[in-house]
Write an enzyme that holds these catalytic residues in place. Structure first.
Site, PDB file in Angstrom:
ATOM      1  N   ASP A  80      -8.156   1.569 -49.374  1.00 62.76           N
ATOM      2  CA  ASP A  80      -9.364   1.553 -48.547  1.00 62.76           C
ATOM      3  C   ASP A  80      -9.812   2.964 -48.190  1.00 62.76           C
ATOM      4  OD1 ASP A  80      -7.055   1.813 -46.865  1.00 62.76           O
ATOM      5  OD2 ASP A  80      -8.310   1.372 -45.123  1.00 62.76           O
ATOM      6  N   GLU A 174      -5.222   0.737 -44.669  1.00 67.12           N
ATOM      7  CA  GLU A 174      -4.475   1.795 -43.979  1.00 67.12           C
ATOM      8  C   GLU A 174      -5.330   2.479 -42.934  1.00 67.12           C
ATOM      9  OE1 GLU A 174      -2.973   6.057 -43.493  1.00 67.12           O
ATOM     10  OE2 GLU A 174      -4.937   5.280 -44.081  1.00 67.12           O
TER      11      GLU A 174
END
Length: 410
Positions: A80, A174
């Site tokens: 991400d 994350e």
């Protein structure tokens, strides 16, 4: 190595911005799309145990090519990108042989100047990849993914380089603090790992903040303004008073190194109810507990001054300093340092003024320091990375894999 930049420029075309408002995992559909593309690439490399679960965790393994026992090591990166800036329609600029001066970021009116970003002064002669000024770049952490896969491809193409089992893990979410939540350490199979999620060349990190979120909720009373005298309680005024009570010099913009801080990150305001979203950071457990106590004291003072129950504080611990979990395993730090030195990279051991998946994984039984990617200015439109830095990261991963096997050779 020749495909490293090609991989990276392909990866940043995937919009994988995580969404903190979505409690699903992954929090955005683009992360699954990206993971599926990466899975095909890992299968094409003929890796084993390639798996992508329903939560978006992608794992694979390069089997050992030695005939003696070597602990399995892992390399981890996240798929991400940060919610702080757009990750859609990323249009990278490649600046060959940078010779100094200001870099215009497309036609956005934004620029990278050495006066604002002095790291540029040390990068003359390097090839830079920047944004066009409208999005982040996604080097955090797609550079790490490109570097890990390129290193694995190099090891596959050069079987004379000895190594043990190498486990690969790519995680979702994350950037919103959930990357390790559903990570299956036992399935991953490594005895220790490294996140490839750092910044400039040489960074080697095994200390990070202890992190807590603090929500300050202020309760008011909404009455028609025309008849409000003696009745209305404006919660926005209460919120403003609270913020003014906080230590003005203990904020991100006033601190560095091992200094902790309070950071007002968000505010939702209204007459009847206002909510201030803070994060608390400190490298010491005692320090973060002291900061929690300070905030509670401010809440208590306001409630005494106003009316009991007008202000409440909700504290949630996010992650802890991995140092206490990594320090007992000094050999994994030493192996990384020696790998860097062998690759003509000077190790820069410094604390992470943030967190990584590695912090959470270390407390889950997988000691996991952090290694550089070669990137700068993460989370914003001024993010950039050097091609030379990416190449050095690949070399360090390869050398670290080989050095681990050599270390355990009898």
């Amino acid at each position: 190595m020749e495909k490293l930049v090609e991989r990276f420029l392909n990866y940043v075309t995937f919009d994988t911005k995580s969404d903190p408002s979505n409690q699903q995992c992954p929090s955005s559909p683009g992360q699954i799309t990206f993971a599926e593309a990466l899975k095909l690439e890992l299968v094409a490399l003929d890796l084993v145990d390639v798996s992508l679960d329903d939560n978006g965790y992608l794992m694979a393994k390069l089997p050992s090519n030695v005939d003696y026992p070597v602990p399995a090591i892992g390399f981890v990166a996240h798929m991400d990108t940060a919610p702080d800036a757009s990750g859609a329609n990323v249009k990278p600029q490649v600046i060959k042989d940078y010779r100094g001066g200001t870099i215009e970021l497309g036609e956005s009116g934004e620029s990278l100047s050495p006066s604002q970003y002095p790291d540029l002064d040390s990068l003359h002669g390097h090839d830079l990849i920047t944004t066009d000024g409208t999005t982040l770049l996604g080097a955090d952490n797609k550079a790490g993914i490109a570097e890990i896969i390129s290193a694995i491809a190099y090891l596959k193409a050069n079987p004379d380089i000895k190594h043990g089992d190498i486990c690969i893990g790519f995680t979702p979410d994350e950037e919103i603090g959930r990357g390790a939540n559903l990570f299956d350490v036992e399935k991953f199979g490594a005895e220790w790992a490294y996140t490839i999620d750092g910044g400039p060349v040489g960074e080697l990190e095994f200390e990070n903040f202890n992190a807590t979120s603090a929500d300050v909720i202020c309760h008011g009373v909404n009455v028609h303004p025309g008849t409000a005298k003696g009745k209305m309680v404006n919660s926005m005024n209460i919120a403003a008073q609270f913020q003014l009570m906080m230590p003005a010099q203990e904020t991100p913009e006033c601190t560095e190194g091992y200094e902790g801080f309070y950071h007002l990150k968000s505010a939702e305001m209204g007459v009847a109810r206002s909510e201030l979203g803070y994060i608390i950071r400190d490298f010491e457990r005692e320090g973060v507990e002291a900061r929690k106590a300070v905030m509670q004291q401010k809440v208590d003072e306001l409630n005494e001054r106003l009316e009991k129950g007008r202000v409440e504080l909700v504290l949630t611990d996010s992650y802890f300093n991995m140092k206490e979990m990594v320090e007992p395993h000094q050999h994994i730090i030493e192996l990384a340092k020696q790998a860097m030195i062998e690759c003509d990279v000077e190790p820069m051991i410094k604390p992470i003024r943030g967190g990584t998946d590695g912090a959470r994984l270390s407390f889950m039984g997988l000691p996991c320091p952090n290694i550089f990617t070669g990137g700068y200015n993460f989370h914003g439109i001024h993010e950039f990375i050097t091609i030379q830095g990416m190449e050095q990261a690949v070399k360090v991963i390869v050398e670290l894999s080989q050095r681990t096997a050599t270390h355990y050779q009898k």
